[in-house]
Scaffold this motif. Structure first.
Motif, PDB file in Angstrom:
ATOM      1  N   ARG A 143       0.818  -1.213   0.000  1.00 38.02           N
ATOM      2  CA  ARG A 143       0.000   0.000   0.000  1.00 38.02           C
ATOM      3  C   ARG A 143       0.852   1.264   0.000  1.00 38.02           C
ATOM      4  O   ARG A 143       0.470   2.284  -0.582  1.00 38.02           O
ATOM      5  CB  ARG A 143      -0.950   0.001   1.191  1.00 38.02           C
ATOM      6  CG  ARG A 143      -0.274   0.116   2.544  1.00 38.02           C
ATOM      7  CD  ARG A 143      -1.280   0.262   3.684  1.00 38.02           C
ATOM      8  NE  ARG A 143      -0.610   0.475   4.950  1.00 38.02           N
ATOM      9  CZ  ARG A 143      -0.219  -0.484   5.754  1.00 38.02           C
ATOM     10  NH1 ARG A 143      -0.432  -1.744   5.427  1.00 38.02           N
ATOM     11  NH2 ARG A 143       0.385  -0.204   6.899  1.00 38.02           N
ATOM     12  N   GLU A 144       2.016   1.207   0.647  1.00 38.40           N
ATOM     13  CA  GLU A 144       2.878   2.379   0.715  1.00 38.40           C
ATOM     14  C   GLU A 144       3.594   2.621  -0.612  1.00 38.40           C
ATOM     15  O   GLU A 144       3.698   3.756  -1.074  1.00 38.40           O
ATOM     16  CB  GLU A 144       3.898   2.211   1.844  1.00 38.40           C
ATOM     17  CG  GLU A 144       3.296   2.185   3.229  1.00 38.40           C
ATOM     18  CD  GLU A 144       2.649   3.503   3.612  1.00 38.40           C
ATOM     19  OE1 GLU A 144       3.115   4.572   3.147  1.00 38.40           O
ATOM     20  OE2 GLU A 144       1.659   3.474   4.366  1.00 38.40           O
ATOM     21  N   ARG A 153       7.214   5.574  -1.977  1.00 38.63           N
ATOM     22  CA  ARG A 153       6.807   5.251  -3.349  1.00 38.63           C
ATOM     23  C   ARG A 153       7.987   5.314  -4.323  1.00 38.63           C
ATOM     24  O   ARG A 153       8.060   4.567  -5.296  1.00 38.63           O
ATOM     25  CB  ARG A 153       5.709   6.201  -3.822  1.00 38.63           C
ATOM     26  CG  ARG A 153       5.256   5.925  -5.263  1.00 38.63           C
ATOM     27  CD  ARG A 153       4.164   6.900  -5.700  1.00 38.63           C
ATOM     28  NE  ARG A 153       3.907   6.784  -7.124  1.00 38.63           N
ATOM     29  CZ  ARG A 153       3.066   5.902  -7.665  1.00 38.63           C
ATOM     30  NH1 ARG A 153       2.428   5.050  -6.884  1.00 38.63           N
ATOM     31  NH2 ARG A 153       2.869   5.871  -8.972  1.00 38.63           N
ATOM     32  N   PHE A 154       8.939   6.214  -4.045  1.00 38.96           N
ATOM     33  CA  PHE A 154      10.064   6.423  -4.960  1.00 38.96           C
ATOM     34  C   PHE A 154      10.954   5.193  -5.081  1.00 38.96           C
ATOM     35  O   PHE A 154      11.700   5.046  -6.052  1.00 38.96           O
ATOM     36  CB  PHE A 154      10.942   7.582  -4.466  1.00 38.96           C
ATOM     37  CG  PHE A 154      11.923   7.170  -3.395  1.00 38.96           C
ATOM     38  CD1 PHE A 154      13.217   6.792  -3.720  1.00 38.96           C
ATOM     39  CD2 PHE A 154      11.542   7.122  -2.064  1.00 38.96           C
ATOM     40  CE1 PHE A 154      14.119   6.391  -2.746  1.00 38.96           C
ATOM     41  CE2 PHE A 154      12.432   6.717  -1.079  1.00 38.96           C
ATOM     42  CZ  PHE A 154      13.728   6.354  -1.430  1.00 38.96           C
ATOM     43  N   TYR A 155      10.903   4.277  -4.071  1.00 41.06           N
ATOM     44  CA  TYR A 155      11.886   3.198  -4.008  1.00 41.06           C
ATOM     45  C   TYR A 155      11.841   2.366  -5.288  1.00 41.06           C
ATOM     46  O   TYR A 155      10.820   1.769  -5.616  1.00 41.06           O
ATOM     47  CB  TYR A 155      11.616   2.320  -2.786  1.00 41.06           C
ATOM     48  CG  TYR A 155      12.701   1.306  -2.538  1.00 41.06           C
ATOM     49  CD1 TYR A 155      13.879   1.670  -1.902  1.00 41.06           C
ATOM     50  CD2 TYR A 155      12.565  -0.009  -2.958  1.00 41.06           C
ATOM     51  CE1 TYR A 155      14.882   0.738  -1.670  1.00 41.06           C
ATOM     52  CE2 TYR A 155      13.555  -0.949  -2.731  1.00 41.06           C
ATOM     53  CZ  TYR A 155      14.718  -0.558  -2.090  1.00 41.06           C
ATOM     54  OH  TYR A 155      15.716  -1.474  -1.871  1.00 41.06           O
ATOM     55  N   PRO A 156      12.972   2.282  -6.018  1.00 42.19           N
ATOM     56  CA  PRO A 156      12.923   1.740  -7.379  1.00 42.19           C
ATOM     57  C   PRO A 156      13.302   0.275  -7.553  1.00 42.19           C
ATOM     58  O   PRO A 156      13.301  -0.223  -8.674  1.00 42.19           O
ATOM     59  CB  PRO A 156      13.949   2.620  -8.099  1.00 42.19           C
ATOM     60  CG  PRO A 156      14.998   2.874  -7.053  1.00 42.19           C
ATOM     61  CD  PRO A 156      14.255   2.968  -5.748  1.00 42.19           C
ATOM     62  N   GLY A 231       5.322   0.724  17.858  1.00 36.04           N
ATOM     63  CA  GLY A 231       4.295  -0.242  18.197  1.00 36.04           C
ATOM     64  C   GLY A 231       3.804  -1.038  17.005  1.00 36.04           C
ATOM     65  O   GLY A 231       4.489  -1.139  15.994  1.00 36.04           O
ATOM     66  N   PRO A 232       2.591  -1.609  17.088  1.00 32.29           N
ATOM     67  CA  PRO A 232       2.073  -2.468  16.016  1.00 32.29           C
ATOM     68  C   PRO A 232       1.847  -1.717  14.715  1.00 32.29           C
ATOM     69  O   PRO A 232       1.469  -0.536  14.713  1.00 32.29           O
ATOM     70  CB  PRO A 232       0.753  -2.983  16.585  1.00 32.29           C
ATOM     71  CG  PRO A 232       0.849  -2.776  18.070  1.00 32.29           C
ATOM     72  CD  PRO A 232       1.700  -1.566  18.250  1.00 32.29           C
ATOM     73  N   LEU A 233       2.060  -2.416  13.613  1.00 32.80           N
ATOM     74  CA  LEU A 233       1.795  -1.884  12.274  1.00 32.80           C
ATOM     75  C   LEU A 233       0.772  -2.759  11.587  1.00 32.80           C
ATOM     76  O   LEU A 233       0.699  -3.965  11.823  1.00 32.80           O
ATOM     77  CB  LEU A 233       3.078  -1.895  11.426  1.00 32.80           C
ATOM     78  CG  LEU A 233       4.228  -0.984  11.826  1.00 32.80           C
ATOM     79  CD1 LEU A 233       5.465  -1.319  11.004  1.00 32.80           C
ATOM     80  CD2 LEU A 233       3.835   0.473  11.631  1.00 32.80           C
ATOM     81  N   GLY A 234      -0.016  -2.160  10.697  1.00 30.34           N
ATOM     82  CA  GLY A 234      -0.896  -2.942   9.840  1.00 30.34           C
ATOM     83  C   GLY A 234      -0.086  -3.572   8.718  1.00 30.34           C
ATOM     84  O   GLY A 234       0.899  -2.992   8.238  1.00 30.34           O
ATOM     85  N   TRP A 235      -0.471  -4.780   8.327  1.00 29.32           N
ATOM     86  CA  TRP A 235       0.245  -5.460   7.263  1.00 29.32           C
ATOM     87  C   TRP A 235       0.049  -4.743   5.929  1.00 29.32           C
ATOM     88  O   TRP A 235       0.794  -4.918   5.018  1.00 29.32           O
ATOM     89  CB  TRP A 235      -0.238  -6.901   7.123  1.00 29.32           C
ATOM     90  CG  TRP A 235       0.061  -7.749   8.322  1.00 29.32           C
ATOM     91  CD1 TRP A 235      -0.820  -8.204   9.251  1.00 29.32           C
ATOM     92  CD2 TRP A 235       1.343  -8.259   8.735  1.00 29.32           C
ATOM     93  NE1 TRP A 235      -0.177  -8.969  10.195  1.00 29.32           N
ATOM     94  CE2 TRP A 235       1.153  -9.018   9.896  1.00 29.32           C
ATOM     95  CE3 TRP A 235       2.644  -8.154   8.203  1.00 29.32           C
ATOM     96  CZ2 TRP A 235       2.198  -9.678  10.565  1.00 29.32           C
ATOM     97  CZ3 TRP A 235       3.668  -8.800   8.873  1.00 29.32           C
ATOM     98  CH2 TRP A 235       3.450  -9.543  10.032  1.00 29.32           C
TER      99      TRP A 235
END
Length: 235
Positions: A143-144, A153-156, A231-235
């Motif tokens: 999603r990110e 988003r830029f990560y190529p 803390g917790p993150l959403g998958w």
């Protein structure tokens, strides 16, 4: 006394996690595929060295046998990982990506974690409070990378985020299959290490916050979750 194995512990996040867990009272095995560097790191830390190449079945099996002979294991930190970069630190253009180059990343980041988990689960299941920490990444979140407003988003690159997404899935599946073991994934955040040619914006101490915290949970701690320093993150 809690006994902990950290893979890829001769530098970066693995080294710092080992330092902090030793300070917290753990007996730490510093795993590394390079014997000279691994022993030197273990000596600096005051840890025990174990030769462990997560891409090699025989190496992982030998490490498991050695640690079993010395008393067993309570915590496994699957930290060893690679990111495909060019010699100058730049990313490999998509036109130059091959199936073999992606497979090489998965061999360490995904198959290496499976190989290590499978070898050490029998030892962990003998512990009264077994824990596994799988080092993942915020770049695993589809999603990110798909969100035009996201800073990631830029990560190529193709192979690295795909491999870490796979780590998340194996974490969920292993946690369901072995409910007596606390198995979680962590996102260290963008940390300055050799992996990213020290481009990260966090120190290794900041980057190991979630690793160290999840490595110290008890038998009643969370399992099958994804966590960062907050803390917790959403998958």
């Amino acid at each position: 006394m809690t006994t902990t194995l950290i893979t890829g512990a001769n530098k970066g996040l693995g080294f710092e996690a080992a330092r902090r867990l030793l300070a917290a009272g753990h007996t730490v095995y510093a795993g590394a595929r390079d014997a000279e560097r691994g022993r030197a790191a273990a000596e600096r830390l005051g840890a025990r060295f174990v030769l462990l190449d997560v891409t090699d079945d025989a190496s992982v099996a030998a490490a498991a046998k050695a640690i079993e002979a010395e008393g067993g294991l309570d915590v496994l930190v699957n930290n060893a990982g690679v990111e495909p970069r060019k010699a100058d630190g730049g990313f490999v253009p998509f036109a130059e990506v091959t199936a073999d180059s992606v497979r090489a990343v998965f061999e360490t980041n995904v198959f290496g974690q499976v190989r290590t988990l499978q070898a050490f689960l029998p030892l962990l299941e003998r512990s009264t409070a077994p824990v596994v920490v799988n080092v993942s990444s915020g770049l695993s979140l589809t999603r990110e990378l798909a969100d035009p407003e996201s800073p990631t988003r830029f990560y190529p690159d193709l192979a690295y985020p795909s491999s870490k997404a796979a780590v998340n899935m194996l974490t969920v599946q292993y946690a369901k299959a072995f409910p007596g073991v606390r198995i979680n994934a962590v996102d260290p955040g963008f940390t300055a290490t050799d992996l990213n040619h020290h481009a990260g914006t966090q120190t290794v101490e900041e980057g190991t916050e979630a690793i160290v915290r999840l490595a110290q949970i008890g038998a009643d701690g969370p399992t099958g979750g994804f966590f960062d320093a907050n803390g917790p993150l959403g998958w």
